[in-house]
Design an enzyme around this catalytic site. Structure first.
Site, PDB file in Angstrom:
ATOM      1  N   ASP A  78       0.832  -1.205   0.000  1.00  0.00           N
ATOM      2  CA  ASP A  78       0.000   0.000   0.000  1.00  0.00           C
ATOM      3  C   ASP A  78       0.867   1.256   0.000  1.00  0.00           C
ATOM      4  O   ASP A  78       1.993   1.240   0.513  1.00  0.00           O
ATOM      5  CB  ASP A  78      -0.915  -0.030   1.241  1.00  0.00           C
ATOM      6  CG  ASP A  78      -2.094   0.927   1.112  1.00  0.00           C
ATOM      7  OD1 ASP A  78      -2.304   1.479   0.015  1.00  0.00           O
ATOM      8  OD2 ASP A  78      -2.795   1.120   2.117  1.00  0.00           O
ATOM      9  N   ASN A 114     -10.888  -2.616  -6.340  1.00  0.00           N
ATOM     10  CA  ASN A 114     -10.032  -1.669  -7.083  1.00  0.00           C
ATOM     11  C   ASN A 114     -10.594  -1.291  -8.464  1.00  0.00           C
ATOM     12  O   ASN A 114     -10.153  -0.321  -9.076  1.00  0.00           O
ATOM     13  CB  ASN A 114      -8.603  -2.205  -7.237  1.00  0.00           C
ATOM     14  CG  ASN A 114      -7.790  -2.142  -5.966  1.00  0.00           C
ATOM     15  OD1 ASN A 114      -6.894  -2.950  -5.743  1.00  0.00           O
ATOM     16  ND2 ASN A 114      -8.090  -1.184  -5.093  1.00  0.00           N
TER      17      ASN A 114
END
Ligand code: FPP
Length: 244
Positions: A21, A69
């Site tokens: 991330d 996503n």
């Protein structure tokens, strides 16, 4: 002295899972588009794969794209899909030279055709490699995986007149071929699991670092392993029982 020398090679996690991330924030700090962060994240993927294999970790699983996503801007999604294809193609030779097997988990069939095909090709070309399994979680979410497993069990319901056991249920999960991760690393200062390997992380040690994924180095990986090695894993027992 390198951090690597402090690691006890007899107490390595067999399986390390990672939530990569912070690519977007890394790019933003440099006033660049988010995809610049993703392409720089590939370098960390390469370094950490090499590092895990060198240490003797058997399974490394990276969260590369979640089922959520798809909600990102189309340009970012398209660039990420291209990046997966390019990276798999480019790294295949290195994976084979280093005896590393490529696997993918997730709803792969719903990926764009070229991404799906490059993954299938990558998995096929590395299927006999035995040193480490590198698994990419792509179009993956744990809730999808669990519901998918339930649906498969329902299809096979006649095999289980008394209901499924824990082990039978696990054999329908995407990760049926691997042990549960003993260690899960998340970069970028977020302290969440984000729908990643919810079943498999039940007893994992969780390690969070503020380092953004494109800045995550081999030393950062060693720090995570050292933190894991400093912890007492109890699996519901008392500290005294574990020490016996
Ligand atoms: C999360 O950062 C990162 C991703 C959703 C993509 C990760 C993909 C790569 C590093 C490319 C790897 C390639 C292969 C073949 C595995 P973010 O975009 O959520 O960052 P932010 O939270 O700072 O916005």
């Amino acid at each position: 002295m390198s951090l690597k020398t402090e690691i006890d090679l007899n107490n390595l996690p067999k399986h390390v899972a990672v939530i990569m991330d912070g690519n977007g924030r890394w790019a933003k700090e440099r006033s660049r588009p988010r995809v610049f962060g993703h392409s720089n994240g590939v370098k960390s993927v390469r370094d950490i794969t090499e590092c895990a294999a060198e240490l003797g970790v058997s399974y490394l699983t990276l969260y590369a794209f979640s089922t959520e996503n798809w909600k990102r801007p189309a340009t970012e999604v398209n660039t990420l899909m291209k990046l997966f294809v390019q990276t798999v193609k480019k790294e295949l030779k290195t994976l084979n030279n280093n005896n590393i097997r490529l696997k993918a988990i997730g709803n792969l069939k719903n990926l764009p055709k070229d991404t799906y095909e490059s993954l299938i090709y990558g998995m096929k070309s590395t299927e006999n490699n035995t040193r480490m399994t590198l698994t990419l979680a792509l179009n993956y979410s744990a809730r999808w995986e669990i519901v998918d497993a339930v649906n498969q069990v329902m299809n096979d319901a006649n095999k289980y007149p008394e209901g499924v056991s824990h082990d039978q249920f696990e054999s329908y999960l995407q990760t049926a071929h691997m042990p549960d991760p003993e260690l899960m690393i998340r970069t970028s200062g977020e302290h969440r699991i984000s729908n990643y390997l919810l079943w498999q992380l039940a007893y994992s040690e969780l390690y969070f670092t503020d380092v953004l994924w494109p800045d995550f180095t081999k030393d950062d990986f060693y720090k995570a392993i050292l933190s894991y090695q400093s912890r007492e894993r109890r699996f519901g027992k008392t500290g005294e029982q574990v020490k016996k």
